[in-house]
Design an enzyme around this catalytic site. Structure first.
Site, short mmCIF file in Angstrom:
data_model
loop_
_atom_site.label_atom_id
_atom_site.label_comp_id
_atom_site.label_asym_id
_atom_site.label_seq_id
_atom_site.Cartn_x
_atom_site.Cartn_y
_atom_site.Cartn_z
N GLY A 147 60.45 -28.29 -5.32
CA GLY A 147 59.52 -29.14 -6.05
C GLY A 147 59.02 -28.55 -7.36
O GLY A 147 59.67 -27.72 -8.00
N SER A 148 57.81 -28.95 -7.74
CA SER A 148 57.29 -28.76 -9.10
C SER A 148 57.02 -27.32 -9.50
O SER A 148 56.69 -27.06 -10.66
CB SER A 148 55.99 -29.56 -9.25
OG SER A 148 56.23 -30.93 -9.05
N VAL A 149 57.13 -26.36 -8.59
CA VAL A 149 56.90 -24.97 -8.99
C VAL A 149 57.89 -24.52 -10.06
O VAL A 149 57.60 -23.58 -10.82
CB VAL A 149 57.00 -24.02 -7.77
CG1 VAL A 149 55.81 -24.20 -6.85
CG2 VAL A 149 58.31 -24.20 -7.03
N VAL A 150 59.03 -25.21 -10.20
CA VAL A 150 60.03 -24.79 -11.20
C VAL A 150 59.68 -25.30 -12.60
O VAL A 150 60.38 -24.98 -13.57
CB VAL A 150 61.45 -25.29 -10.83
CG1 VAL A 150 61.82 -24.88 -9.41
CG2 VAL A 150 61.58 -26.80 -11.00
N LYS A 151 58.63 -26.08 -12.74
CA LYS A 151 58.34 -26.71 -14.03
C LYS A 151 58.03 -25.70 -15.14
O LYS A 151 58.22 -26.00 -16.32
CB LYS A 151 57.20 -27.71 -13.87
CG LYS A 151 57.63 -28.97 -13.11
CD LYS A 151 56.47 -29.93 -12.87
CE LYS A 151 56.94 -31.18 -12.11
NZ LYS A 151 55.84 -32.09 -11.76
#
Length: 701
Positions: free
Chosen positions: A393-397
């Site tokens: 999920g969004s942790v890679v943003k």
């Protein structure tokens, strides 16, 4: 006148025979004299000739300590009874086994049916011969002219024809003798073989020691066994060691034998024990046995003293590790009380020093339901941090934004309008419509649309609402290559085997590129997340994570550590190819996630005195866990929860990654990732404060 008597004469032929006999005896005497005088000393030396055979004796393995000097893995001494085969005949070994069975109790559970049959033949030679008729033997002799092959075929027939009733004639005493005998013959010649090294009573040890003179080849000694001071905590990461009975793993037999190991040596078979086998194995004691022509040992001489294996100092803090495991277990059980958590069964946490790569804690727990009681049991799954991968999920943003900066798709301060994106008939959006937002707000509030807009610009795609979008395979490769600079989708380099890199989605449809930008296409491990957040925390250096930080010499005094042989120095695998101010910009966004009211982690991390930075993640994924087969071809959709963080935000000393796969189904978010993360960071800094107080108190005293 009387008649003259005829003079008796010996026939000429007889004289000739006597003469030849005389010559033969003369030649024999001369030959014996020649042998005695000329070669006598040589033959005497040959008769007295001995052979030197060097044997290696195993030693205890090195210990493992945690970062604070606490023993984690040790060796426990145990009494043992051994047998060294000097090449004696089978009958002699059986006699010794028979006598030894009077002094010790030997477990017979491991005796196989084949071994029972072999022993029955030894005990009942005449009956065994009757199992094969003379006619059958004649037929076999004709078919197998080679004597060895013939004997083999006859013996096989005897084995095949031994009945259950025959085997029942073997008494319990016979089986005990057999159990001892099988140990006698399982080792190399002149190499000590363990007969019994578990639960040897004081009485057994004493009586065998007293009767060694009548037990040729038998000896009493001290053996060792691995012990774990913290029970099962981190045991899967520490690894296993083969037993003396199993010895070298069959699949690596040639490898170890070529390196001087004996077949019955104990070696590391998994993880740290395997990874650091060369360090932990120690230096064997070398003993030279002098034997006569018959193989009997004449004398024994120690050539090289044995030395215990070197010790490992781990970067793991066991006090912290125990607390992290406790938190995971408690929060998992709490999360299970929420709706939609039928499939939730695990969670992982890694704590790492972002500046050195030291892994401070590597914890994982899995809930398993007992088939009999129906209750949930907790199992250690620390290895899941490197052996399992998930949509995160969004942790890679953070990596997406940095890639946008580097490619020129965006720059610090770029504003995109967060409204739903429609590609063909597919609508993609953020968790809420945010309107015009900057890169910082996109990280703070976790905007999906901002990332979509960024990668579309990066790909040079002409986006029109409701129209198809064109992207290429190169666009996927570009994003993945940039992500890899931070540790996502590649090996982290941790000093443990079997690390998984994750799954890369195969389809190249435009929508999947958008999914890739928000962590919902490729899969990553929790250790990769820890390396990734560490890279951002330290300003762009991808550090190699490691569990071992020092190798030390062993010392006899258990209260002290030995001299340092090697220090595992911090290793920079690569430096991210971005401007320092870009990293600082993402760091600012991560700080806003944790410390500003609209930040997605503010409810848990806001107001903490250790000033954390963070990024939360929620990924829509398809369940692929242990109950996957229950759902046929269409696995249910689940939500994975993740969290990355570091603290203090201005001078990071600890980085954290939390992964909670299949956290829930439906719309009820149990927030397990943030709850675990908050408690873990609290525990780290609370422990730090406690130790600082203790150190201050000791200094004053």
């Amino acid at each position: 006148m009387g008649k003259k008597k005829k003079k008796k004469t010996i026939p000429v032929r007889l004289n000739i025979i006597f003469f030849f006999v005389f010559l033969l005896f003369s030649a024999l005497i001369l030959r014996l004299g020649f042998v005695q005088i000329v070669y006598g000393e040589d033959y005497k030396r040959e008769l007295e000739k001995t052979e030197d055979v060097t044997v290696n004796t195993s030693v205890p393995r090195g210990k493992m300590y945690d970062a604070t000097g606490k023993v984690i893995v040790d060796n426990v001494a145990q009494k043992a009874i051994t047998y060294t085969n000097s090449g004696v005949k089978q009958e002699e070994m059986l006699e010794t086994a028979e006598l030894l069975s009077k002094y010790i109790i030997k477990d017979t559970k491991k005796v196989t049916e084949r071994e029972k049959k072999d022993y029955w033949i030894i005990k009942n030679e005449e009956k065994a011969n009757q199992k094969v008729s003379e006619k059958e033997k004649e037929a076999l002799a004709e078919k197998y002219p080679d004597q060895d092959e013939y004997n083999k075929q006859v013996y096989q027939l005897q084995l095949d024809r031994i009945s259950e009733e025959d085997l029942k004639t073997l008494t319990n005493h016979d089986l005990e003798v057999l159990a001892i005998y099988r140990e006698f013959i399982s080792g190399y010649k002149l190499t000590p073989q363990m007969v019994k090294n578990k639960e040897v009573s004081d009485e057994e040890f004493a009586v065998v020691s007293e009767n060694l003179e009548s037990l040729p080849g038998v000896d009493t000694t001290t053996d060792w066994e691995r012990s774990y001071a913290f029970g099962d905590t981190l045991k899967s990461v520490l690894g296993n060691v083969s037993s003396a009975e199993k010895g070298l793993p069959a699949e690596k037999l040639d490898y170890y034998v070529s390196r001087g190991y004996s077949r019955n040596d104990r070696v590391g078979t998994s993880y740290l024990e395997l990874q650091y086998e060369d360090v932990l194995k120690g230096q064997k004691e070398k003993v030279r046995n002098k034997t006569d022509k018959k193989g009997n040992i004449v004398s024994t001489e120690v050539i090289t003293e044995g030395k215990r294996g070197n010790d490992l100092i781990l970067s793991i803090d066991m006090e912290l590790q125990l607390e992290v495991e406790k938190i995971i277990e408690e929060e998992l059980k709490k999360a299970k009380t929420f709706a939609g958590t039928k499939l939730l069964d695990r969670a992982y946490v890694v704590l790492m020093n972002p500046n050195t790569g030291d892994v401070l804690s590597m914890a994982g727990k899995r809930l398993v339901r007992d088939d009999e009681t129906g209750k949930l049991e907790v199992q250690d799954d620390a290895l899941g941090n490197i052996t399992t991968t998930y949509n995160v999920g969004s942790v890679v943003k953070g990596a997406t934004v940095l890639t946008g900066y580097k490619t020129g798709a965006i720059s610090p301060g770029t504003v995109w309008n967060d409204t739903p994106v429609k590609i063909g008939n597919t609508i993609k959006k953020s968790w809420t419509t945010m309107g015009p937002i900057s890169d910082l707000t996109a990280l703070q509030r976790s905007s999906n649309v901002y990332m979509f807009r960024t990668v579309m610009k990066m790909a040079g795609a002409n986006y029109v609402y409701g129209k198809p979008l064109s992207v290429s395979l190169d666009d996927f490769s570009l994003v993945r290559n940039e992500f890899a600079q931070y540790g996502l989708g590649i090996r982290t380099g941790i000093d443990l085997p079997n690390e998984q890199v994750g799954f890369k989605g195969q389809d190249t449809l435009p929508g999947f590129l958008l999914d890739l930008s928000i962590g919902q296409y490729d899969t990553y491990s929790n250790m990769q997340l820890a390396q990734y957040v560490s890279t951002i925390a330290n300003g762009g250096k991808r550090m190699e994570p490691h569990i071992v930080k020092e190798i030390r010499e062993p010392v006899a005094d258990d209260s002290t550590l030995g001299p340092i042989i090697e220090t595992i120095k911090p290793k920079v695998l690569n430096k991210v190819d971005v401007k320092p101010e870009w990293i600082e910009r993402v760091q600012q966004g991560f700080k806003m996630v944790a410390q500003t009211p609209k930040g997605t982690a503010y409810s848990n991390l806001g107001g903490k005195d250790y000033s954390p930075a963070a990024k939360t993640g929620t990924a829509e994924a398809f369940y692929d866990g242990p109950s996957r087969s229950d759902y046929g071809k269409e696995p249910p959709q689940v939500m994975n929860l993740s969290l990355i963080s570091y603290a203090p935000s201005d001078n990071p000393e600890v980085a954290m990654a939390v992964m909670v796969p299949w956290a829930y189904q439906g719309s009820v978010d149990n927030g397990a990732n943030k709850k675990i993360g908050e408690r873990v960071l609290d525990a780290y800094f609370d422990l730090k404060k406690e130790r600082e107080k203790e150190d201050s108190k000791e200094e004053k005293e």
